[in-house]
Design a protein around this motif. Structure first.
Motif, mmCIF file in Angstrom:
data_model
loop_
_atom_site.group_PDB
_atom_site.id
_atom_site.type_symbol
_atom_site.label_atom_id
_atom_site.label_comp_id
_atom_site.label_asym_id
_atom_site.label_seq_id
_atom_site.Cartn_x
_atom_site.Cartn_y
_atom_site.Cartn_z
ATOM 1 N N THR A 275 0.823 -1.227 0.000
ATOM 2 C CA THR A 275 0.000 0.000 0.000
ATOM 3 C C THR A 275 0.847 1.264 0.000
ATOM 4 O OG1 THR A 275 -0.199 -0.198 2.412
ATOM 5 C CG2 THR A 275 -2.013 -1.036 1.079
ATOM 6 N N THR A 276 2.167 1.132 0.090
ATOM 7 C CA THR A 276 3.042 2.304 -0.033
ATOM 8 C C THR A 276 3.357 2.612 -1.486
ATOM 9 O OG1 THR A 276 5.025 0.928 0.164
ATOM 10 C CG2 THR A 276 4.088 1.798 2.198
ATOM 11 N N ARG B 259 2.782 3.321 -5.660
ATOM 12 C CA ARG B 259 1.939 4.189 -6.485
ATOM 13 C C ARG B 259 0.768 3.387 -7.026
ATOM 14 N NH1 ARG B 259 5.151 7.158 -11.120
ATOM 15 N NH2 ARG B 259 4.680 5.200 -12.203
ATOM 16 N N ILE B 260 -0.345 4.048 -7.332
ATOM 17 C CA ILE B 260 -1.591 3.365 -7.664
ATOM 18 C C ILE B 260 -1.451 2.491 -8.903
ATOM 19 C CG2 ILE B 260 -2.396 5.391 -8.941
ATOM 20 C CD1 ILE B 260 -4.501 2.755 -7.013
ATOM 21 N N TYR C 213 -5.596 0.026 1.074
ATOM 22 C CA TYR C 213 -4.939 1.048 0.245
ATOM 23 C C TYR C 213 -5.767 2.326 0.211
ATOM 24 C CZ TYR C 213 -2.337 3.014 -3.691
ATOM 25 O OH TYR C 213 -1.573 3.834 -4.484
ATOM 26 N N LYS D 222 -5.551 4.411 3.265
ATOM 27 C CA LYS D 222 -4.240 5.037 3.443
ATOM 28 C C LYS D 222 -4.081 6.292 2.584
ATOM 29 C CE LYS D 222 0.726 4.024 3.091
ATOM 30 N NZ LYS D 222 1.045 4.330 4.491
ATOM 31 N N TRP D 223 -4.655 6.263 1.374
ATOM 32 C CA TRP D 223 -4.387 7.327 0.408
ATOM 33 C C TRP D 223 -5.530 8.324 0.240
ATOM 34 C CZ3 TRP D 223 0.261 8.218 -1.871
ATOM 35 C CH2 TRP D 223 1.223 7.208 -1.775
ATOM 36 N N GLN E 152 -2.797 17.676 -6.493
ATOM 37 C CA GLN E 152 -3.060 16.655 -5.484
ATOM 38 C C GLN E 152 -4.468 16.076 -5.656
ATOM 39 O OE1 GLN E 152 -2.713 18.031 -1.487
ATOM 40 N NE2 GLN E 152 -3.277 16.070 -0.567
ATOM 41 N N GLU F 126 -4.583 13.755 -8.523
ATOM 42 C CA GLU F 126 -3.995 12.465 -8.151
ATOM 43 C C GLU F 126 -4.997 11.626 -7.373
ATOM 44 O OE1 GLU F 126 -0.229 10.711 -5.516
ATOM 45 O OE2 GLU F 126 -0.519 12.863 -5.788
ATOM 46 N N GLN F 127 -5.730 12.250 -6.444
ATOM 47 C CA GLN F 127 -6.719 11.498 -5.670
ATOM 48 C C GLN F 127 -7.874 11.037 -6.556
ATOM 49 O OE1 GLN F 127 -7.541 14.276 -2.505
ATOM 50 N NE2 GLN F 127 -6.123 13.239 -1.119
ATOM 51 N N ILE G 198 -6.638 7.994 -8.220
ATOM 52 C CA ILE G 198 -6.622 6.864 -7.285
ATOM 53 C C ILE G 198 -8.029 6.281 -7.142
ATOM 54 C CG2 ILE G 198 -6.285 6.226 -4.865
ATOM 55 C CD1 ILE G 198 -3.988 8.217 -4.756
#
Length: 618
Positions: free
Chosen positions: A213-214, A216-217, A244, A247-248, A285, A288-289, A292
């Motif tokens: 989960t660390t 990248r998607i 995941y 976390k993100w 940002q 990016e979300q 995801i």
């Protein structure tokens, strides 16, 4: 001449001076002493031979000797021509160099014969850099490409931890890491090791969740795809995806203080998440979300047991906030509809956002409701479509319909306090399920009563229209007693409910008497119990009769008061309106009592009475 310095000692001096402004690394190559100096953004090689090559990478400049690179790099040998004067340096600018100045610094040391330490943190950048510079075996045996490739194959891919570290480092090496198959090989290695772990989930987690989960998607999605292809259980994949997402993505959890049904605090919390979208520096940002969210929706396993309904509704909420693709939102709504019986009413309270305005609460006259009732209506429709496709499982289907009917009634009670919720929208949602879905209408009555309480200015006709949704014959005794004392309901509805309950009590008493007459009274204790139940039913019937008498007396008093007002020759429009209202109600009351009485008598003749006590209001 300067004395040579062993390579091990040179490495030690480098590590000791790593944080200094100037680094000096002495070494000897071919009986020539070299000193490597780094000062700020400049990197020098000083010796008795003057440097003749300048390489620029981003803001850093490396002053080197051509022959050190020409013997190892095919790229440098093609672009570096001999200068006309030995005092001039040839300038080369390396654009988009993988790994940046740090990777080239390691390459330069390798070209001058200094040992380099390969590890999971630098092997991927060095592998890409050596490919960029074409450091193949054609120029020298054991060149950098072969060394880094061997380290990747035999060291990194054999280790779970090293594979994760290398895959994390590849995030800044696109497209080189993709073209060299470093990403694919690491994803395959990680997914295979995760698949081989046969342990069950502990607290909805596995030991390897935290590591992947660390990533990248896009890399995470490739691992999930590999796990699916290997036959990993859907619930394990779903738990990993949920881990995941938590976390993100911004958390939407949190208890709202108080019991206000508007959930203003929740709406404000949602709005605070997306309020920064228009602020400078936050746009990337949020993009990016959004990516995801869309990627997570795309990789969700299709099985019902993969993720919970609560998680699907949370993802639906996030998808609407970040304006995800409408097709993905529709897919989520369908998935929620297929498991709607497992939903919680609080998760259905989705605030209304405007997709084109990046999450701002809309303020148009047509759509001012706090909650997105249109989405819930579509979800209920998808649920009914799903149930029609599952006709072969009748028992399970009936159970799911009952659960959804209770859920919908609770949802209606929650949104009923919205001052902007129209009767039409409330009625559409209440009638979204078939009429035979609700065995008891207590929950529907509670939501209607809440709506009437929150909208006191409704006309009498609108109140009647709202109460027609409810089936008076499917109310419990407790609900009927509440109706008898409820001043917010139309008088016609109250009389219908009371008369219906009176008929049901009579039928119940007749059923008890017939059962008692057919019994030989062999058990005296059973007979005593039956008599007590009959006495109780008669008492309840007397209460209903008393209430009917009170209504009749109220009617007579209002009629007498009206006559007095006429005699005093006062033109009071309010009393005239009220008298017309009562007169109309009187007509409807008599007709309703006749209709209900005829219907109940007909039902008694067709079926054997077996009516028991009803459920209480929930």
């Amino acid at each position: 001449m300067k004395s040579p310095v062993p390579a091990v000692e040179a490495k030690s001096q480098e590590s000791d001076s790593n944080n200094a402004d100037q680094i000096i690394l002495p070494t000897r190559i071919n009986n020539v002493d070299y000193t490597f100096e780094k000062n700020g953004n400049s990197w020098f090689v000083t010796s008795d031979i003057q440097t003749d090559l300048s390489i620029q990478i981003e803001e850093n400049t490396f002053h080197m000797h051509k022959y050190a690179l020409l013997t190892k790099s095919g790229y440098i040998s093609r672009v570096a021509f001999q200068p006309t004067s030995s005092s001039l340096e040839h300038n080369i600018k390396l654009d988009n160099f993988p790994g940046g100045p740090a990777a080239f610094e390691e390459v330069a040391k390798f070209c001058y014969g200094l040992p380099i330490d390969l590890g999971p943190n630098n092997v991927a950048p060095l592998r890409c850099a050596s490919e960029y510079l074409e450091m193949t075996e054609e120029f020298e045996d054991g060149n950098l490409i072969s060394k880094t490739e061997a380290f990747l194959t035999f060291i990194v891919l054999a280790s779970w931890r090293d594979s994760v570290i290398v895959l994390k480092a590849c995030e800044k090496l696109s497209p080189w890491a993709e073209n060299l198959q470093i990403v694919r090989r690491c994803c395959d290695s990680i997914s295979w090791k995760a698949f081989q772990d046969k342990n069950e989930l502990v607290d909805d987690e596995a030991w390897w969740f935290d590591d992947i989960t660390t990533l990248r998607i896009d890399h995470f999605g490739r691992i999930i795809a590999a796990l699916k292809s290997k036959g990993t259980k859907p619930d394990i994949i779903g738990s990993c995806i949920k881990h995941y997402a938590e976390k993100w993505l911004p958390s939407m959890d949190g208890n709202v203080e108080g019991k206000g049904r508007h959930c203003y605090a929740k709406s404000e919390r949602h709005f605070s998440i997306i309020s920064g979208m228009n602020q400078e520096g936050d746009i990337s940002q949020n993009k990016e979300q959004k990516m995801i969210i869309e990627s997570i929706i795309s990789i969700l396993p299709p099985q019902k047991e993969a993720v919970s309904c609560k998680f699907l509704l949370w993802m639906l909420n996030m998808a609407m906030i970040y304006s995800a693709t409408p097709a993905l939102i529709s897919e989520l709504e369908k998935r929620v509809g297929s498991v709607l019986q497992d939903a919680d009413v609080q998760d259905l309270l989705i605030p209304r956002y405007h997709n084109k305005d990046r999450g701002k609460l809309i303020n148009s006259p047509e759509e001012k409701t706090i909650h997105n009732t249109d989405t819930v209506q579509r979800i209920v429709e998808y649920f009914l479509m799903h149930e029609q496709q599952q006709q072969q499982q009748q028992q399970q289907q009936r159970t799911e319909e009952l659960e959804v009917s209770k859920l919908l009634d609770n949802y209606l009670a929650e949104i009923a306090t919205d001052p902007n919720l129209t009767i039409s929208k409330f009625q559409v949602l209440a009638e979204a399920l078939p009429a035979n879905t609700r065995l008891c209408h207590d929950g529907l009555y509670r939501s209607i009563d809440t709506y009437l309480k929150s909208h006191p200015s409704l006309m009498e006709q609108e109140r009647r229209r709202l109460c027609r949704i409810m089936n008076c014959q499917r109310l419990s005794l407790d609900a009927c007693m509440h109706v008898a004392q409820n001043d917010r309901l139309p008088l016609k509805t109250v009389i219908q409910v009371l008369f219906s309950e009176q008929v049901k009590m009579r039928a119940a008493m007749q059923s008890k008497e017939q059962t008692t007459d057919g019994n030989d009274r062999e058990n005296d204790e059973s007979w005593s119990t039956t008599k007590k139940e009959m006495t109780t039913l008669r008492t309840e019937l007397e209460i209903v009769k008393d209430r009917m008498s009170e209504l009749q007396r109220d009617y007579s008093e209002l009629q007498q008061e009206y006559i007095k007002q006429i005699n005093k020759q006062r033109s009071n429009s309010g009393w005239i309106f009220r008298w017309k209202k009562i007169k109309n109600l009187s007509f409807f009351t008599e007709k309703a009592m006749e209709d209900i009485g005829d219907q109940q008598i007909s039902n008694q003749e067709r079926s054997t009475p077996n009516t028991g006590r009803r459920q209480s209001i929930h």
